[in-house]
Each structure stands twice: as structure tokens, then as C-alpha cells.
Design a protein around this motif. Structure first.
Motif, PDB file in Angstrom:
ATOM      1  N   ASP A  99       0.701  -1.246   0.115  1.00 22.23           N
ATOM      2  CA  ASP A  99      -0.002   0.022   0.052  1.00 22.23           C
ATOM      3  C   ASP A  99       0.901   1.108  -0.032  1.00 22.23           C
ATOM      4  O   ASP A  99       1.904   1.478   0.766  1.00 22.23           O
ATOM      5  CB  ASP A  99      -0.737   0.108   1.347  1.00 22.23           C
ATOM      6  N   LYS A 100       0.536   2.102  -0.770  1.00 20.60           N
ATOM      7  CA  LYS A 100       1.509   3.397  -0.938  1.00 20.60           C
ATOM      8  C   LYS A 100       1.414   4.199   0.563  1.00 20.60           C
ATOM      9  O   LYS A 100       2.136   5.311   0.435  1.00 20.60           O
ATOM     10  CB  LYS A 100       1.199   4.326  -2.115  1.00 20.60           C
ATOM     11  N   LEU A 101       0.459   3.975   1.109  1.00 17.80           N
ATOM     12  CA  LEU A 101       0.519   4.562   2.509  1.00 17.80           C
ATOM     13  C   LEU A 101       1.708   4.222   3.382  1.00 17.80           C
ATOM     14  O   LEU A 101       2.174   4.894   4.446  1.00 17.80           O
ATOM     15  CB  LEU A 101      -0.670   4.410   3.361  1.00 17.80           C
ATOM     16  N   ILE A 102       2.592   3.183   2.922  1.00 14.69           N
ATOM     17  CA  ILE A 102       3.745   2.635   3.614  1.00 14.69           C
ATOM     18  C   ILE A 102       4.811   3.881   3.520  1.00 14.69           C
ATOM     19  O   ILE A 102       5.495   4.108   4.470  1.00 14.69           O
ATOM     20  CB  ILE A 102       4.268   1.436   3.127  1.00 14.69           C
ATOM     21  N   TYR A 103       4.661   4.481   2.204  1.00 13.34           N
ATOM     22  CA  TYR A 103       5.567   5.562   2.148  1.00 13.34           C
ATOM     23  C   TYR A 103       5.379   6.852   2.597  1.00 13.34           C
ATOM     24  O   TYR A 103       6.044   7.813   2.545  1.00 13.34           O
ATOM     25  CB  TYR A 103       6.007   5.290   0.609  1.00 13.34           C
ATOM     26  N   THR A 104       4.138   7.083   2.436  1.00 11.52           N
ATOM     27  CA  THR A 104       3.514   8.368   2.850  1.00 11.52           C
ATOM     28  C   THR A 104       3.162   8.626   4.218  1.00 11.52           C
ATOM     29  O   THR A 104       3.555   9.638   4.935  1.00 11.52           O
ATOM     30  CB  THR A 104       2.495   8.940   2.099  1.00 11.52           C
ATOM     31  N   ASP A 105       2.354   7.730   4.870  1.00 14.51           N
ATOM     32  CA  ASP A 105       2.071   7.785   6.340  1.00 14.51           C
ATOM     33  C   ASP A 105       2.766   7.098   7.474  1.00 14.51           C
ATOM     34  O   ASP A 105       2.686   7.648   8.544  1.00 14.51           O
ATOM     35  CB  ASP A 105       0.440   7.313   6.322  1.00 14.51           C
ATOM     36  N   LEU A 106       3.573   5.984   6.857  1.00 15.48           N
ATOM     37  CA  LEU A 106       4.216   5.213   7.959  1.00 15.48           C
ATOM     38  C   LEU A 106       5.750   5.199   8.030  1.00 15.48           C
ATOM     39  O   LEU A 106       6.363   4.886   9.004  1.00 15.48           O
ATOM     40  CB  LEU A 106       3.831   3.628   7.827  1.00 15.48           C
ATOM     41  N   THR A 107       6.220   5.899   6.905  1.00 15.22           N
ATOM     42  CA  THR A 107       7.684   6.353   6.786  1.00 15.22           C
ATOM     43  C   THR A 107       8.019   7.516   6.265  1.00 15.22           C
ATOM     44  O   THR A 107       7.374   8.064   5.588  1.00 15.22           O
ATOM     45  CB  THR A 107       8.272   5.006   6.232  1.00 15.22           C
ATOM     46  N   SER A 108       9.298   8.003   6.486  1.00 17.95           N
ATOM     47  CA  SER A 108       9.873   9.090   5.649  1.00 17.95           C
ATOM     48  C   SER A 108      11.269   8.575   5.326  1.00 17.95           C
ATOM     49  O   SER A 108      11.420   7.265   5.363  1.00 17.95           O
ATOM     50  CB  SER A 108      10.062  10.216   6.564  1.00 17.95           C
ATOM     51  N   ASP A 109      12.136   9.667   4.859  1.00 19.50           N
ATOM     52  CA  ASP A 109      13.552   9.040   4.511  1.00 19.50           C
ATOM     53  C   ASP A 109      14.415   9.220   5.852  1.00 19.50           C
ATOM     54  O   ASP A 109      15.590   8.704   5.454  1.00 19.50           O
ATOM     55  CB  ASP A 109      13.981   9.619   3.318  1.00 19.50           C
ATOM     56  N   HIS A 110      14.044   9.586   6.812  1.00 16.10           N
ATOM     57  CA  HIS A 110      14.836   9.528   8.183  1.00 16.10           C
ATOM     58  C   HIS A 110      15.039   8.042   8.499  1.00 16.10           C
ATOM     59  O   HIS A 110      14.167   7.461   8.685  1.00 16.10           O
ATOM     60  CB  HIS A 110      13.963  10.367   9.192  1.00 16.10           C
ATOM     61  N   PRO A 111      16.350   7.975   8.630  1.00 17.39           N
ATOM     62  CA  PRO A 111      16.625   6.618   9.145  1.00 17.39           C
ATOM     63  C   PRO A 111      16.059   5.887  10.724  1.00 17.39           C
ATOM     64  O   PRO A 111      15.586   4.654  10.785  1.00 17.39           O
ATOM     65  CB  PRO A 111      18.337   6.604   9.444  1.00 17.39           C
ATOM     66  N   ASP A 121      12.728   6.909  11.175  1.00 18.09           N
ATOM     67  CA  ASP A 121      11.486   6.298  10.882  1.00 18.09           C
ATOM     68  C   ASP A 121      11.560   4.885   9.932  1.00 18.09           C
ATOM     69  O   ASP A 121      10.762   4.053  10.073  1.00 18.09           O
ATOM     70  CB  ASP A 121      10.955   7.343   9.671  1.00 18.09           C
ATOM     71  N   LEU A 122      12.756   4.713   9.196  1.00 17.87           N
ATOM     72  CA  LEU A 122      12.882   3.413   8.498  1.00 17.87           C
ATOM     73  C   LEU A 122      12.863   2.453   9.415  1.00 17.87           C
ATOM     74  O   LEU A 122      12.269   1.200   9.301  1.00 17.87           O
ATOM     75  CB  LEU A 122      13.996   3.531   7.607  1.00 17.87           C
ATOM     76  N   CYS A 123      13.868   2.653  10.423  1.00 21.28           N
ATOM     77  CA  CYS A 123      14.013   1.443  11.557  1.00 21.28           C
ATOM     78  C   CYS A 123      12.576   1.260  11.982  1.00 21.28           C
ATOM     79  O   CYS A 123      12.410   0.081  12.861  1.00 21.28           O
ATOM     80  CB  CYS A 123      15.093   1.810  12.374  1.00 21.28           C
ATOM     81  N   ARG A 124      11.936   2.147  12.506  1.00 19.07           N
ATOM     82  CA  ARG A 124      10.713   2.244  13.193  1.00 19.07           C
ATOM     83  C   ARG A 124       9.739   1.499  12.318  1.00 19.07           C
ATOM     84  O   ARG A 124       9.020   0.691  13.134  1.00 19.07           O
ATOM     85  CB  ARG A 124       9.925   3.499  13.559  1.00 19.07           C
ATOM     86  N   TYR A 125       9.959   1.606  11.128  1.00 22.04           N
ATOM     87  CA  TYR A 125       8.832   0.453  10.368  1.00 22.04           C
ATOM     88  C   TYR A 125       9.075  -1.104  10.619  1.00 22.04           C
ATOM     89  O   TYR A 125       8.197  -1.707  10.483  1.00 22.04           O
ATOM     90  CB  TYR A 125       8.835   1.120   9.019  1.00 22.04           C
ATOM     91  N   GLN A 126      10.372  -0.995  10.715  1.00 23.36           N
ATOM     92  CA  GLN A 126      11.054  -2.241  11.191  1.00 23.36           C
ATOM     93  C   GLN A 126      10.364  -2.837  12.460  1.00 23.36           C
ATOM     94  O   GLN A 126       9.915  -4.164  12.703  1.00 23.36           O
ATOM     95  CB  GLN A 126      12.425  -2.583  11.158  1.00 23.36           C
ATOM     96  N   VAL A 127      10.148  -1.924  13.645  1.00 21.64           N
ATOM     97  CA  VAL A 127       9.772  -2.288  14.638  1.00 21.64           C
ATOM     98  C   VAL A 127       8.093  -2.689  14.689  1.00 21.64           C
ATOM     99  O   VAL A 127       7.805  -3.419  15.450  1.00 21.64           O
ATOM    100  CB  VAL A 127      10.002  -1.157  15.904  1.00 21.64           C
ATOM    101  N   ALA A 128       7.538  -1.815  14.095  1.00 18.60           N
ATOM    102  CA  ALA A 128       6.180  -2.026  13.620  1.00 18.60           C
ATOM    103  C   ALA A 128       5.868  -3.341  13.356  1.00 18.60           C
ATOM    104  O   ALA A 128       4.617  -3.785  13.535  1.00 18.60           O
ATOM    105  CB  ALA A 128       5.633  -0.830  12.767  1.00 18.60           C
TER     106      ALA A 128
END
Length: 359
Positions: A266-278, A280-287
Motif C-alpha cells: 500500500d502506498k501509505l507505507i511510504y507516505t503515512d508510515l515512513t519518511s526518508d529519515h533512518p 523512521d525507516l527503522c521504526r517501520y521494522q519495529v512496527a
């Protein structure tokens, strides 16, 4: 618990990254949604699961050992590279580590919560050390001697052997995305179920492996694909997920370009759940680890010219993202013992610093 550490030394290692990593305050997924590490993590999170009392006891052994005991964070020394990367490639820089006892000594002197290694390494010194530091026995490996090289994880021993050795947990790797991944998922899910029955924890190396994942970037390190690997890992009830720190995002987008059809996203992964900050990227792994119900430990990566700086930055990213710690091997054992201990301690200092907070 060890004495807390001041922020100054950490900032020195971060250098120009200090403001970006320590000043980050606007994560896409707020920390209030996470199950965060803490001294009560076993009681608050793991105890609500279907894990039996013996599993909880062994997880507590791990969280209650070393410099980070009582914090809810983990610092683990993993040395299975003698098989995964070959003994010569791994230990030529420091031949002392051909002797597995020195691996365990480094973990103890470095204040680690646990040591992860092969059946051979840990079995060779089990009677001397299994009661002194929690063992994580790695069940499978990529043997890397077949010509041409192929990438497959095969079992090198049994869960019963790890139990008889006195291990606190078993570890395993699954190459998600590889031709062999389905077999590996079945093998390791069964192994983890057996380990839990016997009272041991389960740690999963959730690695991606497929040549198609290398395009304009190496999407083996993308947040969206590694996040899904984590989600598969916690589905087979891994208690702790080991994952490489994400370095990019958009793996699904890249693999679905030019009319291809791969996976579901879902494109919301890239708009609502992550940014390009490291972070945020790691937090998506935690999620993807059930919002932190299974602890995420990131790997330290290969040894190089800036090991201390890279290790501190990785630890800061992991901690501020809501992760549970670091599992760093080559950066520590491919140098003299004193320096290896120093590197492990510097990583631990990040988790002991009350000024490095969850974003």
C-alpha cells in the motif's frame, strides 16, 4: 544496572550526524503505539504471550545479564562467520578467534547479555561457560563451500542438542525471498516450536536473499521489504528479530516497475508510515514486529575504517526507533581484545544513556 553514561562521548562519535539523529522529534508512527523496551518488558509483554514459564525464565536470563541487565535492552555478540563467511575470511585479522573459547571470553569481558555462535564453538566450551553467560545456539548456516557458491540455510544440529548444552535460546536464519525460503520457514517454525516446548527462547535472523532485489539500489536493505521479513519472522513466533538496519525504502515500488507484479503493498507505507529519515525507516521494522512485542535487534555490519562511529550511529537509530538493542560481531572480534571490548561497551553506552530517548 550499570551506571548511566553521559551524552558527550556519544555525540563525539556521532559527529555531523548528531543533530539529525538526536534531534529527530517527528516520527511517522508515534512511540505511544509501540510496546517499548524497559525493565519490566518480560512481565509487561512476553508474559502475556503463550510462552511457558521456562521460556520466560530464559529470556529473563538474557535480559538480566551483562552491562545492560535490568534495562530491557540487549547487547549480543554473534560469531558464526567461521561458517557463514569462512574461517579464514573471518579470523585472519585476529587468529585467536579460531579458538571458540576466545569468542565467549570476548562476550563476557565485553559485558554482553548473551553470546550467539555455532554448535561447535559453544559445545566445545559449554561445561565451562554455559552457566556464566546465556548461550544462543545457531541451528542453521549457509555452508559456502559448494562450487559455485549457493545461498541456502541448512540445519547443522538439533534443538535437543542446544537444550542439552544448556542454551538459553536457539537462533536461526531464514533467507526470505530465496528459492529455498519456503522450506526454511517450515523447518525453522518447527524448530522454534520445539525450542519453546523445551523452555528456550528463539532468535531469528530475518535476512532477504534474491538477486532480483538489487536494482538501482540494494533493496535487500529497504525498510518495506525487511519490514515484511520481520512480520513473517514474528508470525513463526520468534521472540527476538535480528535485522539489518534499513538504508533505503521503496523495494516494492522498484520490483513492481515496468509492469511486473510482485507481492502486495500500500502506498501509505511510504507516505503515512515512513519518511526518508533512518529512525523512521527503522521504526517501520519495529512496527512489523507486532509494534515491538518481539524485540528488534539490528546487526552491526562488516568491520571497516569507522567502526566506532558506525556502531554508535546504528545503536542510536535502533534505540530511538524503539528497538531492543544491537547484535554486533565483526566490528568487535576482528580487532584486539581490548579494542573489541571497548567497541561493545561504546554500543552499550548508548542504551545506558538516559539522554538518548525514544523518538
Amino acid at each position: 544496572m550499570a551506571t548511566s553514561v553521559s551524552l558527550g562521548k556519544i555525540e563525539t562519535y556521532l559527529g555531523t550526524k548528531t543533530d539529525s539523529l538526536l534531534g529527530f522529534k517527528s516520527p511517522k508512527i508515534p512511540k505511544e503505539r509501540l510496546n517499548l523496551p524497559g525493565p519490566d518488558f518480560i512481565d509487561r509483554v512476553y508474559a502475556a504471550s503463550d510462552r511457558n514459564v521456562r521460556v520466560l525464565t530464559n529470556l529473563q536470563r538474557m535480559f538480566g545479564n551483562g552491562r545492560l541487565r535490568g534495562t530491557g535492552y540487549l547487547s549480543i555478540l554473534p560469531v558464526d562467520q567461521g561458517i557463514e563467511h569462512s574461517g579464514g575470511a573471518s579470523f585472519a585479522k585476529n587468529p585467536d578467534y579460531f579458538d571458540g573459547e576466545n569468542i565467549v571470553k570476548l562476550a563476557i569481558e565485553g559485558g554482553c547479555n548473551a553470546v550467539a555462535s555455532t554448535f561447535g564453538v559453544l559445545g566445545s566450551v559449554a561445561r565451562r561457560y554455559a552457566h556464566k553467560i546465556p548461550f544462543i545456539v545457531k541451528l542453521n548456516h549457509n555452508e559456502l563451500l559448494t562450487f559455485p557458491n549457493r545461498f541456502d540455510q541448512v540445519l547443522f544440529g538439533t534443538v535437543q542438542q542446544a537444550y542439552d548444552m544448556g542454551a538459553a535460546a536457539v537462533g536461526a536464519t531464514i533467507y526470505f525471498g530465496s528459492d529455498q525460503s519456503t522450506r526454511q520457514i517450515v523447518e525453522i517454525s518447527q524448530a522454534f516450536a520445539h525450542a519453546h516446548e523445551l523452555g528456550m527462547g528463539a532468535v531469528l535472523w530475518c535476512y532477504l536473499r534474491n538477486s532480483a532485489f538489487k536494482k538501482d539500489k540494494d533493496y535487500h536493505l529497504s525498510a518495506d521489504l525487511t519490514g515484511q521479513a520481520n512480520h513473517l519472522g514474528v508470525t513463526i513466533e520468534a521472540d527476538i528479530i535480528k535485522q539489518k538496519l534499513p538504508e533505503n525504502n521503496g523495494g516494492y515500488l522498484a520490483l513492481n516497475s515496468n509492469g511486473a507484479s510482485y507481492g502486495k503493498f500500500d502506498k501509505l507505507i511510504y507516505t503515512d508510515l515512513t519518511s526518508d529519515h533512518p529512525i523512521d525507516l527503522c521504526r517501520y521494522q519495529v512496527a512489523n514486529c507486532y509494534m515491538g512485542r518481539a524485540g528488534l535487534i539490528n546487526s552491526g555490519g562488516a568491520s571497516g575504517a569507522n567502526d566506532f562511529e558506525e556502531a554508535v550511529a546504528t545503536a542510536v537509530i535502533n534505540k530511538r526507533a524503539g528497538g531492543t538493542g544491537l547484535i554486533s560481531g565483526r566490528k568487535a572480534f576482528q580487532r584486539p581484545l581490548k579494542e573489541g571490548v571497548q567497541l561493545l561497551n561504546v554500543i552499550q553506552d548508548v542504551y545506558l544513556s538516559p539522554e538518548v530517548t525514544v523518538a
